[in-house]
Design a protein around this motif. Structure first.
Motif, short mmCIF file in Angstrom:
data_model
loop_
_atom_site.label_atom_id
_atom_site.label_comp_id
_atom_site.label_asym_id
_atom_site.label_seq_id
_atom_site.Cartn_x
_atom_site.Cartn_y
_atom_site.Cartn_z
N LEU A 34 -12.60 58.28 15.89
CA LEU A 34 -12.84 59.11 14.70
C LEU A 34 -12.10 58.62 13.47
O LEU A 34 -12.60 58.73 12.36
CB LEU A 34 -12.46 60.57 14.99
CG LEU A 34 -13.20 61.25 16.16
CD1 LEU A 34 -12.65 62.64 16.39
CD2 LEU A 34 -14.70 61.31 15.90
N ASN A 35 -10.88 58.10 13.64
CA ASN A 35 -10.13 57.70 12.44
C ASN A 35 -10.15 56.20 12.19
O ASN A 35 -9.46 55.69 11.31
CB ASN A 35 -8.68 58.22 12.53
CG ASN A 35 -7.93 57.55 13.68
OD1 ASN A 35 -8.50 56.74 14.41
ND2 ASN A 35 -6.67 57.89 13.83
N GLY A 36 -10.94 55.46 12.99
CA GLY A 36 -11.12 54.04 12.73
C GLY A 36 -9.90 53.17 13.00
O GLY A 36 -9.76 52.10 12.42
N ASP A 37 -8.99 53.61 13.91
CA ASP A 37 -7.80 52.79 14.16
C ASP A 37 -7.94 51.90 15.41
O ASP A 37 -6.96 51.36 15.92
CB ASP A 37 -6.55 53.68 14.28
CG ASP A 37 -6.59 54.55 15.54
OD1 ASP A 37 -7.64 54.59 16.22
OD2 ASP A 37 -5.57 55.21 15.84
N ASN A 38 -9.18 51.81 15.93
CA ASN A 38 -9.48 51.00 17.13
C ASN A 38 -8.91 51.56 18.43
O ASN A 38 -8.78 50.84 19.42
CB ASN A 38 -9.02 49.53 16.96
CG ASN A 38 -9.82 48.87 15.86
OD1 ASN A 38 -11.02 49.11 15.72
ND2 ASN A 38 -9.16 48.06 15.05
N TYR A 39 -8.59 52.84 18.42
CA TYR A 39 -8.18 53.52 19.66
C TYR A 39 -8.85 54.89 19.70
O TYR A 39 -9.07 55.49 18.65
CB TYR A 39 -6.67 53.73 19.72
CG TYR A 39 -5.89 52.46 19.94
CD1 TYR A 39 -5.73 51.94 21.23
CD2 TYR A 39 -5.35 51.77 18.86
CE1 TYR A 39 -5.04 50.74 21.43
CE2 TYR A 39 -4.66 50.57 19.06
CZ TYR A 39 -4.51 50.06 20.35
OH TYR A 39 -3.84 48.88 20.55
N VAL A 40 -9.12 55.38 20.90
CA VAL A 40 -9.53 56.79 21.03
C VAL A 40 -8.31 57.51 21.60
O VAL A 40 -7.89 57.27 22.73
CB VAL A 40 -10.74 56.95 21.97
CG1 VAL A 40 -11.13 58.42 22.09
CG2 VAL A 40 -11.94 56.14 21.43
N SER A 41 -7.70 58.34 20.76
CA SER A 41 -6.44 59.00 21.14
C SER A 41 -6.71 60.30 21.91
O SER A 41 -7.83 60.80 21.93
CB SER A 41 -5.66 59.34 19.87
OG SER A 41 -6.38 60.32 19.14
N ARG A 42 -5.64 60.85 22.48
CA ARG A 42 -5.73 62.16 23.16
C ARG A 42 -6.33 63.20 22.22
O ARG A 42 -7.18 63.99 22.61
CB ARG A 42 -4.33 62.64 23.52
CG ARG A 42 -3.85 62.19 24.87
CD ARG A 42 -2.57 62.98 25.23
NE ARG A 42 -2.19 62.73 26.61
CZ ARG A 42 -1.52 61.66 27.01
NH1 ARG A 42 -1.17 60.73 26.13
NH2 ARG A 42 -1.20 61.50 28.27
#
Length: 212
Positions: free
Chosen positions: A118-126
């Motif tokens: 969602l925030n485009g940082d290349n990770y899907v966070s908790r």
């Protein structure tokens, strides 16, 4: 359609079909025409419009492909809109649909990951997982604290998909998980169309135009 217009569409299709590898040139022409029809409704004000805006694009996802989740639809829009100008241009429309409708597993893994990040940082966070799952699950009115159930689900998902155990999903984690278990491709919400929607859209765009 005027001869000039047809010529222009053919030239555009020639260029765009080089990048949209799952469509042939004729299909790209039909998709350009469909894009112009959809855009036409938007361009009534007489101004030239650079492409489909977020609202218009979301209504296409909703009406044609049956998507209902706002967060996921925004993600799909972001994934189509590669240059981030808040419009899906003709080229972005055709290239996006190439993966959306006919992508290989590899392309769809990249696409879904991008939608979920969602925030485009290349990770899907908790947090991102929590928000998406909260949106996509049906609440039971009897549950004491439905958020607890979603937090548990996030932990279970991480346990299954987080290979390097850093508490978030990188693209490598996601890809590895999906290759082992294809059902995890849309783990955090429906962001690809089902077969029925694909068939009816392709029939509408490709068959009906041929018959005209």
């Amino acid at each position: 359609m005027s001869a000039m217009n047809r010529k222009l569409i053919q030239t555009l299709a020639e260029t765009i079909s080089k990048h949209a590898e799952h469509f042939n040139k004729t299909e790209v022409e039909f998709l350009i025409r469909e894009f112009n029809v959809l855009l036409g409704e938007q361009a009534v004000s007489g101004r030239a419009v650079p492409g489909l805006d977020r609202g218009k694009f979301r209504s296409i996802l909703h009406n044609i492909f049956g998507m209902t989740d706002d967060m996921i639809m925004d993600g799909v829009f972001r994934t189509f809109d590669k240059d981030n100008d808040s419009f899906v241009s003709m080229k972005e429309w055709v290239e996006g649909l190439s993966v959306f409708l006919r992508g290989t597993l590899e392309e769809q893994i990249k696409y879904c990951f991008h939608v979920y990040d969602l925030n485009g940082d290349n990770y899907v966070s908790r947090e991102e997982m929590f928000h998406m799952l909260k949106n996509s699950l049906i609440r039971q009115p009897t549950e004491e604290d439905p958020d607890e159930g979603i937090k548990d689900l996030v932990e279970i998902t991480l346990k299954k998909m987080d290979y390097d155990h850093d508490g978030r999903l990188s693209f490598t984690d996601f890809e590895k998980s999906v290759r082992e278990e294809n059902l995890l491709l849309e783990a955090f919400g429906t962001c690809l169309p089902d077969t029925t929607s694909i068939e009816s859209f392709e029939h509408h765009v490709f068959q009906e135009q041929l018959e005209q």
